[in-house]
Scaffold this motif. Structure first.
Motif, PDB file in Angstrom:
ATOM      1  N   SER A  41     -10.124  16.564   4.048  1.00  0.00           N
ATOM      2  CA  SER A  41     -10.365  15.956   2.766  1.00  0.00           C
ATOM      3  C   SER A  41      -8.982  15.910   1.883  1.00  0.00           C
ATOM      4  O   SER A  41      -8.311  16.692   1.793  1.00  0.00           O
ATOM      5  CB  SER A  41     -11.480  16.308   1.939  1.00  0.00           C
ATOM      6  OG  SER A  41     -11.852  15.307   0.642  1.00  0.00           O
ATOM      7  N   THR A  42      -8.830  14.598   1.526  1.00  0.00           N
ATOM      8  CA  THR A  42      -7.656  14.245   0.610  1.00  0.00           C
ATOM      9  C   THR A  42      -7.921  13.451  -0.743  1.00  0.00           C
ATOM     10  O   THR A  42      -9.130  12.461  -0.645  1.00  0.00           O
ATOM     11  CB  THR A  42      -6.520  13.457   1.431  1.00  0.00           C
ATOM     12  OG1 THR A  42      -7.064  12.274   1.624  1.00  0.00           O
ATOM     13  CG2 THR A  42      -5.954  14.224   2.589  1.00  0.00           C
ATOM     14  N   TYR A  43      -7.341  13.609  -1.661  1.00  0.00           N
ATOM     15  CA  TYR A  43      -7.509  12.884  -2.723  1.00  0.00           C
ATOM     16  C   TYR A  43      -5.871  12.440  -3.299  1.00  0.00           C
ATOM     17  O   TYR A  43      -4.990  13.240  -3.419  1.00  0.00           O
ATOM     18  CB  TYR A  43      -8.038  13.496  -4.043  1.00  0.00           C
ATOM     19  CG  TYR A  43      -8.049  12.753  -5.337  1.00  0.00           C
ATOM     20  CD1 TYR A  43      -8.678  11.658  -5.693  1.00  0.00           C
ATOM     21  CD2 TYR A  43      -7.326  13.344  -6.287  1.00  0.00           C
ATOM     22  CE1 TYR A  43      -8.955  11.161  -6.831  1.00  0.00           C
ATOM     23  CE2 TYR A  43      -7.060  12.635  -7.493  1.00  0.00           C
ATOM     24  CZ  TYR A  43      -7.951  11.704  -7.940  1.00  0.00           C
ATOM     25  OH  TYR A  43      -7.770  10.997  -9.108  1.00  0.00           O
ATOM     26  N   ALA A  44      -5.866  10.975  -3.706  1.00  0.00           N
ATOM     27  CA  ALA A  44      -4.472  10.679  -4.175  1.00  0.00           C
ATOM     28  C   ALA A  44      -4.843   9.291  -4.789  1.00  0.00           C
ATOM     29  O   ALA A  44      -5.895   8.659  -4.760  1.00  0.00           O
ATOM     30  CB  ALA A  44      -3.600  10.517  -3.041  1.00  0.00           C
ATOM     31  N   SER A  45      -3.663   9.041  -5.593  1.00  0.00           N
ATOM     32  CA  SER A  45      -3.751   7.472  -5.983  1.00  0.00           C
ATOM     33  C   SER A  45      -2.431   6.795  -6.349  1.00  0.00           C
ATOM     34  O   SER A  45      -1.446   7.659  -6.342  1.00  0.00           O
ATOM     35  CB  SER A  45      -4.410   7.711  -7.433  1.00  0.00           C
ATOM     36  OG  SER A  45      -3.508   8.106  -8.288  1.00  0.00           O
ATOM     37  N   THR A  46      -2.201   5.758  -6.341  1.00  0.00           N
ATOM     38  CA  THR A  46      -0.947   5.245  -6.344  1.00  0.00           C
ATOM     39  C   THR A  46      -0.145   5.420  -7.861  1.00  0.00           C
ATOM     40  O   THR A  46       1.107   5.751  -7.959  1.00  0.00           O
ATOM     41  CB  THR A  46      -1.165   3.637  -6.443  1.00  0.00           C
ATOM     42  OG1 THR A  46      -1.725   2.958  -5.419  1.00  0.00           O
ATOM     43  CG2 THR A  46       0.289   2.846  -6.439  1.00  0.00           C
ATOM     44  N   GLU A  47      -1.057   5.747  -8.832  1.00  0.00           N
ATOM     45  CA  GLU A  47      -0.367   6.168 -10.162  1.00  0.00           C
ATOM     46  C   GLU A  47       0.215   7.438 -10.288  1.00  0.00           C
ATOM     47  O   GLU A  47       1.308   7.496 -10.821  1.00  0.00           O
ATOM     48  CB  GLU A  47      -1.636   5.941 -11.056  1.00  0.00           C
ATOM     49  CG  GLU A  47      -2.107   4.575 -11.561  1.00  0.00           C
ATOM     50  CD  GLU A  47      -3.350   4.443 -10.568  1.00  0.00           C
ATOM     51  OE1 GLU A  47      -3.928   3.290 -10.953  1.00  0.00           O
ATOM     52  OE2 GLU A  47      -3.769   5.016  -9.721  1.00  0.00           O
ATOM     53  N   MET A  48      -0.406   8.535  -9.420  1.00  0.00           N
ATOM     54  CA  MET A  48       0.133   9.818  -9.493  1.00  0.00           C
ATOM     55  C   MET A  48       1.319   9.990  -8.157  1.00  0.00           C
ATOM     56  O   MET A  48       1.909  10.857  -8.314  1.00  0.00           O
ATOM     57  CB  MET A  48      -0.876  10.799  -9.493  1.00  0.00           C
ATOM     58  CG  MET A  48      -1.499  10.875  -8.131  1.00  0.00           C
ATOM     59  SD  MET A  48      -2.530  12.313  -8.052  1.00  0.00           S
ATOM     60  CE  MET A  48      -4.160  11.567  -8.697  1.00  0.00           C
ATOM     61  N   ALA A  49       1.391   8.872  -7.245  1.00  0.00           N
ATOM     62  CA  ALA A  49       2.115   9.126  -6.238  1.00  0.00           C
ATOM     63  C   ALA A  49       2.270  10.504  -5.749  1.00  0.00           C
ATOM     64  O   ALA A  49       3.498  11.019  -5.381  1.00  0.00           O
ATOM     65  CB  ALA A  49       3.660   8.661  -6.660  1.00  0.00           C
ATOM     66  N   THR A  50       1.101  11.276  -5.632  1.00  0.00           N
ATOM     67  CA  THR A  50       0.947  12.703  -5.250  1.00  0.00           C
ATOM     68  C   THR A  50      -0.487  12.823  -4.518  1.00  0.00           C
ATOM     69  O   THR A  50      -1.365  11.935  -4.894  1.00  0.00           O
ATOM     70  CB  THR A  50       1.036  13.518  -6.260  1.00  0.00           C
ATOM     71  OG1 THR A  50       2.244  12.934  -7.271  1.00  0.00           O
ATOM     72  CG2 THR A  50       1.067  14.958  -5.894  1.00  0.00           C
ATOM     73  N   ALA A  51      -0.330  13.803  -3.583  1.00  0.00           N
ATOM     74  CA  ALA A  51      -1.785  13.970  -2.826  1.00  0.00           C
ATOM     75  C   ALA A  51      -2.316  15.312  -3.054  1.00  0.00           C
ATOM     76  O   ALA A  51      -1.413  16.248  -3.141  1.00  0.00           O
ATOM     77  CB  ALA A  51      -1.547  13.697  -1.440  1.00  0.00           C
ATOM     78  N   PHE A  52      -3.380  15.513  -3.330  1.00  0.00           N
ATOM     79  CA  PHE A  52      -4.260  16.751  -3.023  1.00  0.00           C
ATOM     80  C   PHE A  52      -4.929  16.664  -1.872  1.00  0.00           C
ATOM     81  O   PHE A  52      -5.799  15.992  -1.510  1.00  0.00           O
ATOM     82  CB  PHE A  52      -5.370  16.997  -4.295  1.00  0.00           C
ATOM     83  CG  PHE A  52      -4.669  16.746  -5.787  1.00  0.00           C
ATOM     84  CD1 PHE A  52      -4.642  18.189  -6.341  1.00  0.00           C
ATOM     85  CD2 PHE A  52      -4.113  15.773  -6.305  1.00  0.00           C
ATOM     86  CE1 PHE A  52      -3.894  18.137  -7.438  1.00  0.00           C
ATOM     87  CE2 PHE A  52      -3.659  15.798  -7.460  1.00  0.00           C
ATOM     88  CZ  PHE A  52      -3.639  17.093  -8.156  1.00  0.00           C
ATOM     89  N   THR A  53      -4.465  17.752  -0.908  1.00  0.00           N
ATOM     90  CA  THR A  53      -5.034  17.921   0.661  1.00  0.00           C
ATOM     91  C   THR A  53      -5.609  19.421   0.829  1.00  0.00           C
ATOM     92  O   THR A  53      -4.957  20.202   0.410  1.00  0.00           O
ATOM     93  CB  THR A  53      -3.761  17.621   1.564  1.00  0.00           C
ATOM     94  OG1 THR A  53      -3.193  16.317   1.165  1.00  0.00           O
ATOM     95  CG2 THR A  53      -4.219  17.735   3.066  1.00  0.00           C
ATOM     96  N   PHE A  60       0.936  -1.238  -0.058  1.00  0.00           N
ATOM     97  CA  PHE A  60       0.061  -0.143   0.003  1.00  0.00           C
ATOM     98  C   PHE A  60       0.955   1.215  -0.178  1.00  0.00           C
ATOM     99  O   PHE A  60       1.686   1.534   0.841  1.00  0.00           O
ATOM    100  CB  PHE A  60      -1.006   0.109   1.193  1.00  0.00           C
ATOM    101  CG  PHE A  60      -1.815   1.153   1.285  1.00  0.00           C
ATOM    102  CD1 PHE A  60      -2.584   1.134   0.224  1.00  0.00           C
ATOM    103  CD2 PHE A  60      -2.200   1.495   2.535  1.00  0.00           C
ATOM    104  CE1 PHE A  60      -3.588   2.553   0.213  1.00  0.00           C
ATOM    105  CE2 PHE A  60      -3.134   2.670   2.740  1.00  0.00           C
ATOM    106  CZ  PHE A  60      -3.803   3.083   1.562  1.00  0.00           C
ATOM    107  N   MET A  61       1.019   2.105  -1.206  1.00  0.00           N
ATOM    108  CA  MET A  61       1.727   3.288  -1.206  1.00  0.00           C
ATOM    109  C   MET A  61       1.203   4.256  -0.087  1.00  0.00           C
ATOM    110  O   MET A  61       2.232   5.001   0.293  1.00  0.00           O
ATOM    111  CB  MET A  61       1.716   3.861  -2.487  1.00  0.00           C
ATOM    112  CG  MET A  61       2.358   5.031  -2.751  1.00  0.00           C
ATOM    113  SD  MET A  61       2.475   5.910  -4.352  1.00  0.00           S
ATOM    114  CE  MET A  61       3.614   4.926  -5.221  1.00  0.00           C
ATOM    115  N   ALA A  62       0.054   4.415   0.086  1.00  0.00           N
ATOM    116  CA  ALA A  62      -0.319   5.470   0.999  1.00  0.00           C
ATOM    117  C   ALA A  62       0.091   5.201   2.415  1.00  0.00           C
ATOM    118  O   ALA A  62       0.549   6.271   2.855  1.00  0.00           O
ATOM    119  CB  ALA A  62      -1.932   5.551   0.931  1.00  0.00           C
ATOM    120  N   GLY A  63       0.038   4.016   2.712  1.00  0.00           N
ATOM    121  CA  GLY A  63       0.570   3.758   4.175  1.00  0.00           C
ATOM    122  C   GLY A  63       2.153   4.239   4.307  1.00  0.00           C
ATOM    123  O   GLY A  63       2.528   4.992   5.169  1.00  0.00           O
TER     124      GLY A  63
END
Length: 429
Positions: free
Chosen positions: A234-246, A134-137
């Protein structure tokens, strides 16, 4: 030209050289992109302005699934960590991270969490897994370390342990899936724990939306804050982008980190949409060595906003996710996305468990089934839920009453990182 559009233009122009370098890197190191760009007769020299990015081909999830290892740009001797998508929308895809990619991931998360007001004085309790590829963790751990914040890696579930650790270590911040926070609140109510008396003042919400399109809290967000006076981010992210919008404290969308990812939002004809209009998010990763992506179509439908934020940041902001393009449901003339079904069911306090599924009926049309558990007679429960759906979205799905135990068994049977609330069983004729 207004100051707002000028700000966006400045941000994009600053990305132009980075994009050119990224395309050059892809041609040199990616088997997949070398082949595709050669077929299209495109190189970085064709990218003379930001608008020229539209000349380049899209990358899809199907491309990643079919040619996964052809996207790898480094030898395995340079790979430090391997992560994977969850598989909720098809075959899982692996992503390969170099040492520099891990440093970029730490930078992304430290900047993102600092936008949410987290700093060295915070004690952060992580209620999501940091294993199972899990990339996010991994990102949370690296980012909090870079920030200098204290971290409790508790993992998912175990409300009793979560509350004990909050009390023992004076936790200030939770990183959690919102629906799990509701389970913590249920446990607190049954065990005479006063959430308001705890030291927690912030919750960074992942995996589920907590806001409506106008940025007001949705039912899930309201249920949390009604019982726990905390600031939700709230956050939005994905493994593909390896970046978060917070989100910042203003709660008006996730802030873009332009040095890490280039974004586009496109319509059904793959043309850019203006601010405030819904479209599919397309991302090009910047600065990634292992598995970089060019114009990857995320499948996520959202809006972007350019007005300056009250926090002082002028970067683009992404609004709440509306749904996934491939999960759009056409039901009796109404267009729906799974989050809308979840939101409607969250409003019903008289059901204890639920999940929804969409199937294909004998006419080849979408059909919605809702499975619920509650404390009322079956007939009364079905009537109240249908009445609720009719009032809110003018259509009534089929409702089936079963046990909470059976529902929870179905929701966890897919071996994903978290229970699922929506199952897509549609077939193509």
């Amino acid at each position: 030209m207004t100051s707002v559009s000028y700000t966006l233009l400045e941000q994009q122009q600053s990305q132009l050289e980075v994009l050119q370098n990224q395309i050059h890197y892809l041609r040199l190191h990616s088997l997949y992109y070398r082949r595709v760009l050669t077929e299209c007769q495109l190189t970085e020299k064709n990218l003379l302005s930001i608008e020229d990015i539209q000349k380049f081909p899209f990358t899809t999830k199907a491309d990643l699934q079919k040619y996964n290892k052809e996207f790898l740009c480094q030898s395995l001797s340079k790979i430090i960590d391997i992560v994977s998508t969850s598989g909720t929308s098809g075959t899982p895809v692996s992503f390969y991270l170099t040492d520099n990619d891990l440093e970029r991931l730490a930078t992304n998360e430290s900047q993102s969490l600092s936008i949410a007001g987290i700093g060295p004085d915070d004690i952060v309790q992580l209620t999501t897994t940091s294993d199972r590829l899990f990339m996010a963790g991994l990102a949370y751990v690296l980012g909090l370390r870079k920030l200098g914040a204290s971290l409790l890696r508790v993992g998912p579930g175990l409300p009793d342990l979560q509350w004990k650790l909050i009390a023992e270590h004076k936790t200030t911040t939770l990183i959690a899936v919102p629906s799990f926070i509701l389970k913590m609140l249920e446990y607190a109510e049954k065990n005479q724990i006063d959430p308001a008396a705890s030291t927690v003042n912030k919750i960074v919400c992942i995996g589920e939306p907590i806001r409506n399109q106008d940025f007001s809290l949705n039912i899930l967000g309201q249920k949390i804050t009604d019982k726990w006076p905390v600031q939700l981010y709230s956050t939005y992210a994905s493994t593909e982008m390896a970046t978060a919008f917070t989100e910042c404290h203003a709660g008006k969308g996730g802030h873009h980190l332009p040095e890490l990812v280039f974004i586009e939002v496109v319509d059904e004809q793959d043309q850019s949409v203006p601010p405030g209009m819904s479209g599919e998010l397309v991302i090009t990763t910047l600065g990634i060595e292992g598995t970089p992506l060019l114009r990857f179509k995320t499948g996520d439908i959202c809006q972007y906003h350019l007005s300056s934020c009250e926090c002082g940041r002028t970067t683009l902001r992404l609004g709440p996710l509306q749904g996934r393009k491939n999960q759009m449901i056409k039901y009796k003339g109404t267009t729906l996305y799974p989050p809308a079904l979840t939101e409607l069911l969250h409003e019903l306090d008289y059901i204890s468990a639920y999940y929804s599924e969409v199937t294909t009926n004998e006419m080849g049309l979408d059909a919605i089934k809702i499975y619920v558990a509650g404390n009322e007679k079956d007939a009364d429960l079905v009537f109240r839920i249908k009445e609720h759906f009719q009032a809110r979205i003018r259509v009534t799905p089929d409702i089936f009453v079963t046990s909470a135990q059976e529902i929870n068994a179905i929701k966890t049977s897919f071996n994903f990182r978290k229970p699922v609330d929506f199952i897509d069983r549609r077939t193509t004729f």
